[in-house]
Design a protein around this motif. Structure first.
Motif, PDB file in Angstrom:
ATOM      1  N   ARG A   8       0.857  -1.188   0.000  1.00 26.77           N
ATOM      2  CA  ARG A   8       0.000   0.000   0.000  1.00 26.77           C
ATOM      3  C   ARG A   8       0.892   1.237   0.000  1.00 26.77           C
ATOM      4  O   ARG A   8       1.697   1.400   0.916  1.00 26.77           O
ATOM      5  N   THR A   9       0.726   2.082  -1.015  1.00 28.96           N
ATOM      6  CA  THR A   9       1.530   3.301  -1.107  1.00 28.96           C
ATOM      7  C   THR A   9       0.631   4.491  -1.377  1.00 28.96           C
ATOM      8  O   THR A   9      -0.404   4.375  -2.033  1.00 28.96           O
ATOM      9  N   VAL A  10       1.030   5.647  -0.860  1.00 25.70           N
ATOM     10  CA  VAL A  10       0.318   6.900  -1.113  1.00 25.70           C
ATOM     11  C   VAL A  10       0.906   7.510  -2.376  1.00 25.70           C
ATOM     12  O   VAL A  10       2.087   7.831  -2.430  1.00 25.70           O
ATOM     13  N   GLU A  11       0.079   7.639  -3.414  1.00 26.79           N
ATOM     14  CA  GLU A  11       0.510   8.212  -4.687  1.00 26.79           C
ATOM     15  C   GLU A  11       0.382   9.730  -4.693  1.00 26.79           C
ATOM     16  O   GLU A  11       1.138  10.415  -5.361  1.00 26.79           O
ATOM     17  N   GLY A  14      -3.230  15.115  -0.174  1.00 31.17           N
ATOM     18  CA  GLY A  14      -3.772  16.466  -0.182  1.00 31.17           C
ATOM     19  C   GLY A  14      -5.217  16.407   0.246  1.00 31.17           C
ATOM     20  O   GLY A  14      -5.604  15.515   0.994  1.00 31.17           O
ATOM     21  N   TYR A  15      -6.042  17.356  -0.251  1.00 35.13           N
ATOM     22  CA  TYR A  15      -7.477  17.296   0.049  1.00 35.13           C
ATOM     23  C   TYR A  15      -8.010  15.932  -0.363  1.00 35.13           C
ATOM     24  O   TYR A  15      -8.792  15.309   0.340  1.00 35.13           O
ATOM     25  N   VAL A  16      -7.542  15.462  -1.509  1.00 35.68           N
ATOM     26  CA  VAL A  16      -7.843  14.098  -1.967  1.00 35.68           C
ATOM     27  C   VAL A  16      -6.546  13.310  -1.890  1.00 35.68           C
ATOM     28  O   VAL A  16      -5.524  13.726  -2.417  1.00 35.68           O
ATOM     29  N   THR A  17      -6.595  12.174  -1.218  1.00 33.71           N
ATOM     30  CA  THR A  17      -5.440  11.286  -1.131  1.00 33.71           C
ATOM     31  C   THR A  17      -5.718  10.067  -1.994  1.00 33.71           C
ATOM     32  O   THR A  17      -6.795   9.477  -1.916  1.00 33.71           O
ATOM     33  N   VAL A  18      -4.754   9.708  -2.831  1.00 30.03           N
ATOM     34  CA  VAL A  18      -4.884   8.536  -3.691  1.00 30.03           C
ATOM     35  C   VAL A  18      -3.846   7.513  -3.259  1.00 30.03           C
ATOM     36  O   VAL A  18      -2.657   7.814  -3.176  1.00 30.03           O
ATOM     37  N   HIS A  38     -10.999  11.159   0.938  1.00 28.50           N
ATOM     38  CA  HIS A  38     -11.108  12.570   1.293  1.00 28.50           C
ATOM     39  C   HIS A  38     -11.944  12.769   2.547  1.00 28.50           C
ATOM     40  O   HIS A  38     -12.306  13.888   2.890  1.00 28.50           O
ATOM     41  N   GLY A  39     -12.240  11.698   3.225  1.00 31.88           N
ATOM     42  CA  GLY A  39     -12.991  11.769   4.473  1.00 31.88           C
ATOM     43  C   GLY A  39     -14.435  11.349   4.303  1.00 31.88           C
ATOM     44  O   GLY A  39     -14.902  11.064   3.198  1.00 31.88           O
ATOM     45  N   VAL A 117     -13.907   2.825  -5.918  1.00 38.52           N
ATOM     46  CA  VAL A 117     -12.663   3.587  -5.853  1.00 38.52           C
ATOM     47  C   VAL A 117     -12.595   4.491  -4.620  1.00 38.52           C
ATOM     48  O   VAL A 117     -11.519   4.844  -4.181  1.00 38.52           O
ATOM     49  N   GLY A 118     -13.730   4.835  -4.043  1.00 34.51           N
ATOM     50  CA  GLY A 118     -13.756   5.801  -2.953  1.00 34.51           C
ATOM     51  C   GLY A 118     -13.886   5.165  -1.588  1.00 34.51           C
ATOM     52  O   GLY A 118     -14.601   4.184  -1.403  1.00 34.51           O
ATOM     53  N   ALA A 119     -13.203   5.770  -0.600  1.00 33.00           N
ATOM     54  CA  ALA A 119     -13.253   5.291   0.781  1.00 33.00           C
ATOM     55  C   ALA A 119     -14.275   6.065   1.614  1.00 33.00           C
ATOM     56  O   ALA A 119     -14.449   5.793   2.795  1.00 33.00           O
ATOM     57  N   GLU A 120     -14.966   7.029   1.002  1.00 34.45           N
ATOM     58  CA  GLU A 120     -15.931   7.858   1.719  1.00 34.45           C
ATOM     59  C   GLU A 120     -17.142   7.053   2.170  1.00 34.45           C
ATOM     60  O   GLU A 120     -17.679   6.228   1.428  1.00 34.45           O
ATOM     61  N   ARG A 121     -17.570   7.322   3.407  1.00 32.64           N
ATOM     62  CA  ARG A 121     -18.848   6.829   3.916  1.00 32.64           C
ATOM     63  C   ARG A 121     -19.709   8.053   4.170  1.00 32.64           C
ATOM     64  O   ARG A 121     -19.220   9.065   4.681  1.00 32.64           O
ATOM     65  N   GLN A 122     -20.978   7.965   3.796  1.00 30.10           N
ATOM     66  CA  GLN A 122     -21.869   9.122   3.900  1.00 30.10           C
ATOM     67  C   GLN A 122     -23.075   8.770   4.766  1.00 30.10           C
ATOM     68  O   GLN A 122     -23.787   7.801   4.481  1.00 30.10           O
TER      69      GLN A 122
END
Length: 188
Positions: A8-11, A14-18, A38-39, A117-122
């Motif tokens: 697992r690597t951070v590419e 920022g506001y958006v982390t990939v 992004h939270g 693709v997204g880790a966001e939970r709403q």
């Protein structure tokens, strides 16, 4: 065998982390996947049961403009959870964006808007309000250049737009349909 993250690597951070991940799947196959973080967020649909209207936001959204050429996007009130709980965030965003003070929130669910693709939970909420609760200007934060137009939409119109496929915001569609299922008399 269960899936396992092997690398697992951070590419980009920022506001958006990939992040890029190498994963061994349950069948043993190894694949690369990217994940955007992004939270977590909230979305809330304030509605006035007496007048049978709901408050929505209309604003410019860069991705919608870039992909579809639309300059105004109608959506449910929403915002990022930042050091507070989901209920506090929903109330804060409703006042900032729509100018309405919310009391009791009706929790619907916490969903994954884009799990591919997204880790966001709403967290999704419905909330009653009255004309007296709508005592702020709304419009969003000047510092964020939101320029939100606050619109009271008749619930019957929201239902008709949903039925005709005219609601493009997934949050607004989901919240309007949940309200319609829970309180169908408001839409008659």
């Amino acid at each position: 065998m269960h899936p396992e993250i092997l690398e697992r690597t951070v590419e980009r951070a920022g506001y958006v982390t990939v992040e890029r991940m190498r994963i061994r799947l349950a069948d043993g196959a190894e694949v690369w996947r990217e994940m955007e973080r992004h939270g977590d967020s909230v979305a809330v649909l304030p509605y006035d049961a007496e007048r049978r209207v709901a408050l929505v936001a209309r604003q410019f959204r860069a991705p919608v403009f870039a992909m579809a050429g639309e300059t105004i996007f109608e959506e449910a009130c929403a915002g990022m959870i930042d050091g507070e709980d989901a209920e506090t965030t929903a109330r804060r965003e409703a006042f900032e964006e729509l100018g309405v003070r919310l009391g009791e929130l009706e929790y619907l669910a916490t969903v994954w808007p884009g799990p591919g693709v997204g880790a966001e939970r709403q967290s999704l909420f419905l909330a009653r309000y009255t004309a007296a609760d709508h005592d702020g200007e709304g419009g969003g934060l000047v510092s964020e250049n939101e320029a939100i137009a606050v619109v009271e939409r008749p619930l019957a119109e929201l239902a008709a737009d949903a039925d005709a496929g005219r609601i493009a915001d997934g949050k607004l569609f989901t919240l309007a349909m949940a309200l319609r299922l829970r309180q169908p008399a408001l839409f008659g």
